[in-house]
Design a protein around this motif. Sequence first.
Motif, mmCIF file in Angstrom:
data_model
loop_
_atom_site.group_PDB
_atom_site.id
_atom_site.type_symbol
_atom_site.label_atom_id
_atom_site.label_comp_id
_atom_site.label_asym_id
_atom_site.label_seq_id
_atom_site.Cartn_x
_atom_site.Cartn_y
_atom_site.Cartn_z
ATOM 1 N N ILE A 17 0.971 -0.968 0.117
ATOM 2 C CA ILE A 17 -0.188 -0.669 -0.148
ATOM 3 C C ILE A 17 0.632 1.098 -0.077
ATOM 4 C CG2 ILE A 17 -1.811 1.554 1.352
ATOM 5 C CD1 ILE A 17 -2.955 -0.974 2.403
ATOM 6 N N GLY A 18 1.768 1.003 0.780
ATOM 7 C CA GLY A 18 2.423 2.694 1.142
ATOM 8 C C GLY A 18 3.474 2.631 -0.087
ATOM 9 N N ALA A 19 3.894 1.441 -0.868
ATOM 10 C CA ALA A 19 4.286 1.408 -2.154
ATOM 11 C C ALA A 19 3.612 2.637 -3.297
ATOM 12 C CB ALA A 19 5.461 0.534 -2.954
ATOM 13 N N ALA A 20 2.702 1.849 -3.504
ATOM 14 C CA ALA A 20 1.313 1.741 -4.089
ATOM 15 C C ALA A 20 0.804 3.508 -4.095
ATOM 16 C CB ALA A 20 -0.028 1.309 -3.892
ATOM 17 N N LEU A 21 0.973 4.284 -3.243
ATOM 18 C CA LEU A 21 1.269 5.057 -2.651
ATOM 19 C C LEU A 21 1.901 6.456 -3.670
ATOM 20 C CD1 LEU A 21 -0.640 6.058 0.857
ATOM 21 C CD2 LEU A 21 -1.767 6.427 -1.105
ATOM 22 N N LEU A 22 3.011 5.501 -3.490
ATOM 23 C CA LEU A 22 4.466 6.326 -3.740
ATOM 24 C C LEU A 22 4.301 6.545 -5.450
ATOM 25 C CD1 LEU A 22 7.513 5.392 -1.970
ATOM 26 C CD2 LEU A 22 6.215 8.158 -2.098
ATOM 27 N N TRP A 23 3.680 5.280 -5.933
ATOM 28 C CA TRP A 23 4.262 5.406 -7.139
ATOM 29 C C TRP A 23 2.430 5.403 -7.958
ATOM 30 C CZ3 TRP A 23 3.369 -0.351 -6.303
ATOM 31 C CH2 TRP A 23 1.714 -0.716 -7.196
ATOM 32 N N LEU A 24 1.741 6.330 -7.462
ATOM 33 C CA LEU A 24 0.531 6.219 -8.236
ATOM 34 C C LEU A 24 0.773 8.221 -7.977
ATOM 35 C CD1 LEU A 24 -2.925 4.824 -6.863
ATOM 36 C CD2 LEU A 24 -1.416 4.668 -9.251
ATOM 37 N N ILE A 25 1.560 8.176 -6.302
ATOM 38 C CA ILE A 25 1.787 10.030 -6.947
ATOM 39 C C ILE A 25 2.885 10.283 -8.032
ATOM 40 C CG2 ILE A 25 2.260 11.524 -5.259
ATOM 41 C CD1 ILE A 25 1.091 10.077 -3.324
ATOM 42 N N GLY A 26 3.661 9.351 -7.734
ATOM 43 C CA GLY A 26 4.862 9.584 -7.999
ATOM 44 C C GLY A 26 4.883 9.824 -10.027
ATOM 45 N N GLY A 27 4.145 8.461 -10.435
ATOM 46 C CA GLY A 27 4.286 8.347 -11.705
ATOM 47 C C GLY A 27 2.870 8.915 -12.664
ATOM 48 N N LEU A 28 2.043 9.895 -11.656
ATOM 49 C CA LEU A 28 0.706 10.845 -11.936
ATOM 50 C C LEU A 28 1.501 12.143 -12.567
ATOM 51 C CD1 LEU A 28 -2.433 10.132 -12.346
ATOM 52 C CD2 LEU A 28 -2.001 12.130 -10.236
ATOM 53 N N ILE A 29 2.432 12.091 -11.162
ATOM 54 C CA ILE A 29 3.704 13.197 -11.655
ATOM 55 C C ILE A 29 4.057 13.794 -12.551
ATOM 56 C CG2 ILE A 29 5.446 15.124 -10.864
ATOM 57 C CD1 ILE A 29 4.058 14.779 -8.044
ATOM 58 N N VAL A 30 5.413 12.697 -12.529
ATOM 59 C CA VAL A 30 6.044 12.182 -13.799
ATOM 60 C C VAL A 30 5.089 11.938 -15.401
ATOM 61 C CG1 VAL A 30 7.315 10.936 -14.607
ATOM 62 C CG2 VAL A 30 7.958 11.083 -12.423
ATOM 63 N N GLY A 31 4.307 11.269 -15.259
ATOM 64 C CA GLY A 31 3.413 11.489 -16.462
ATOM 65 C C GLY A 31 2.715 12.086 -17.252
#
Lengths: 324, 335, 346
Positions: free
Chosen positions: A105-119
Amino acid sequence: MIYALAARLGQMALVMFGISVVVFLIFFATPGSDPSARIAGRNASQETLQQVRHDFGLDRPLPVQYALMMKKLFVTRDLTSFVNRGQKVIPTVTRAIPITLSLVIGAALLWLIGGLIVGLIAGATKGSWLDRTLMMISLAGVSMPVFWLGEVANLITQSRFHDSWAFSWVPALGYVPFGRDPLGWFQALVIPWIVLATLYVGLYGRVLRASLIETMQEDFIRMARAKGIGERQVLLRHGLRTSLVAFVTMFGLDFGALVGGGALLTEVVFGLQGVGKLTYDALQTLDLPMIMATVIYASFFVVMANFVVDVVHMFLDPRVRDAF
Amino acid sequence: MRFEPLLEVKDLTVHFRSEEGLVEAVRGVSFNVGRNEILGLVGESGSGKSQTLLAIMGLIDSPNAVLSGSIRFEGQELMGLPRRALDRIRGKKIGMIFQDPMTSLTPVHTIGAQIVETLRAHEQIGRKAAKDRAVELIDAVGIPAPRSVADRYPHQLSGGMRQRAVIAMAMSCNPALLLADEPTTALDVTVQAQILDLIGKLREDFGSSVILVTHDLGVVAETADKVNVMYAGRIVEEGPKEAVFLQPRHPYSWGLFGSIPPFDGPRPARLSAIPGAPPKLSALPKGCSFRPRCPHAHDACLQEPPLAGPVGHRSACVLPDAAIEELAPRQEGAA
Amino acid sequence: MSSVEETDAPAASRQGQAKATESPWATAFRKLRRDRAAIVALAVLVAIVVVCLMAPLYARHVAMTDPFVTNLNGTVMIAGEERPVLEPSTTGLGLGLTPIGPTWEFGPFMLGADNQGRDVAARMLYGGRNSLFIAFASTLLCLVLATLVGTTAGFFGGISDTILSRILDVLWAFPIFLLAISLSIVLLNQTLTIGPWRITSGSLALPIFIIGIVYVPYVARPIRGHVQTLMGAEFVTAAVGLGASPWRILIKDILPNVVPRIVVFVPLILALSMIIESALSFLSIGVQPPGASWGTIIQDGQGLLYSRPAVALVPGIAIAVTVLALNILGDGVRDALDPKSAMRIG
Ligand SMILES: Nc1ncnc2c1ncn2[C@@H]1O[C@H](COP(=O)(O)OP(=O)(O)O)[C@@H](O)[C@H]1O
Ligand SMILES: [Mg+2]
């Protein structure tokens, strides 16, 4: 609607049944594999082998073995380990779940936010040096083996720079239950979160960028601009909102796969006794009941994730809603 | 206040850098649109009609595009206007409708929400009031059950209904100018007529001017006041509708109008077509770009002909008036 | 009413015709050649392959060692000084042995030794050969199987489609990595016999077989979809109408159109295979000792992570660089051949 839902549930049950059969066949019916030989040890005598076979019900026909195992797993829920005799399988898995969930869950939060920003940034600045840099970094993130990245992180935070101010807070490898020490829980998981999320940030950033670029060429984007709304609103309300469908689909599946044991390598490298590690240990000792339990648990999550993805799809895309 | 047209386009050029060289999509186009006037813009596909409209709206965003010229709207120069200032004009004072209603609405928002978005971008208006206005607008463009349609998604409406919704959106802030890029091309014939009626009615109800782009001459004949004929990025003939239809002056127009059947009388077995194809915009011929296809081409056509002729009805052809009188096919009963 | 459109072909299609004479492959190659990143990536890959192929030369003439035998008591001359390959540990409690560290010079123990005294640089090259070979072979296997399955399901439809699609669905829902691990563990414990072939646990055929299988659904599904679309295409219906035999249609009309799709998958599946091979080897269920792959060297280096980090770091960098190059090449090939299709990596 009711019919479609029932059909959907039936399909899920079918896939789970299929997976349990595949796992069962892999371990019980691969030509030459003999679970009893493994249980009894390498140099066991014929009699011991016979005894073990009988004790574990391995001398029964395969379908009966399968049915018995499923009954113990779902009906009586008292399946026990082949290796640590007396160890109940289901509570063991239940104990491992919070660890895996915390990690994923923690990793998912990070990658969702990160992926959203990067994309979003890369998609909006398509072709610029910023876009190219972000995409190169993403691709590098996607290209590193996660277990190796984990070791590099350990090397830095546990050894080389552990005494510096930057990483002196990092606790020794292992899991700290949230209930006992929330801060410790957080500190123990931050590094694993970042490592696990790195791969997915790259992946999601790339997918979102591609989908956003495709969407931004649609006629309705030109229409939105013709309405005189600001570019930020065009990008977010019309571009991103429409591109999100692919993003969410992927997220559901990846989340399901990771909770279902896909985070195994991360768990091994960081010494977290989650479901993945449990599966891995069970595989090493060929502890069949444990393997069956974890894999069926895993497939349950994957199939559930598929279902949740479809439901979220319905919320995001009115066209899918009507087709249901 | 000095008298001036609503829109004044001068020497507009739109070029694209491409692999095959410079694509000259629009080459020095000038025209005016007066208040409460409908201008028809006709020409073959690829003649630069859409790029002209997009340039007016500031919607050409290709990094390879090179624009020049002047576009004055209500006396204000639009060319090179920063995005913020532009956004105060488009959607509010200039509305635009696109060719394909199937793809011009965002699929994930309701019709109502998309109209509300436009209203709230330009007017100080509450959510509730905007919604009510949206319903009124949907009603005004002739969509039955407007309140329920406002809560529908684009894919739940037919093509004709979607185009009406797009028109409602374009008209939501009561714009002085409506740019309609082939608004009926993607629709059924019966729906086409209804949409054209609606656009004609907008002028009366909202007092708007319209630039109606089409390659369908029948559409222009029915609705427009003035007509501009475009060929390979240039205006080759302009004038009041009646004059252009009844006494076309450019050989391209002759071919163009020759290919419409007469409004009454027997339909000819086969429409006369213009032989040949339009030139590649990245490799235009020297002089008049219609020269390679023109049956009356001669040495003088190697010079680019200026737009000239009687006041209000000009064409870009070097043929003398007498020759034009003699060669032009008479178009009886048109308009 | 009539329109101008009817009298003349639209300008756009005519502009397209100028290039129609060039074959799709020629167009793709032209595009790929202009993609500088892809060309650099390709050059890096070729360099990596060539260097790894020279492993025996390096081992014999530079490292002067056999990278597969343990070397617990050996010594080595470094800077005129004779030093043991495995020294008693100087850190911590002073227990155990610490292998010699990297010399960073072109010679023996350039990258140091592992905890069995073996030359890490030499093992890197031999391991690279295995990693690359497994990746190539399993990609080939995967694409052949996926093409067979996808084309059969898409072309023949009916019952074969139903059965194959259901199997693909189940495999699809199966976490790939768990499937690979399960297969590896079961198969490593015995000798697998497929027809005339006997695959022993030390054989590279085992990881090749396993990795080749697990990604089949990822490729077979899109191929099946593509074949189905092609079946509805005009030129196929026309061929059917003209009475062409199914096999002729399959070979003449379907396959040539499927091949570009398959080519797009090559670098991506190669990259995925590299990653999954390294993971299996890291978990000791891929390449078996004394053989090496980049994954097993990372595993060897895990115990030495804090004392001799190079052992684990270098193979990881090698994997990352190779996979990154494959992914960049994959992007280039996709853009050149089939800009619309997008497949996720990872
Ligand atoms: N981004 C672009 N790059 C290159 N050429 C373009 C671009 N956009 C439009 N064009 C060219 O501009 C020309 C005029 O197009 P358009 O204005 O759409 O014609 P019309 O609307 O009259 O059919 C076309 O030939 C088209 O190929
Ligand atoms: Mg157009």
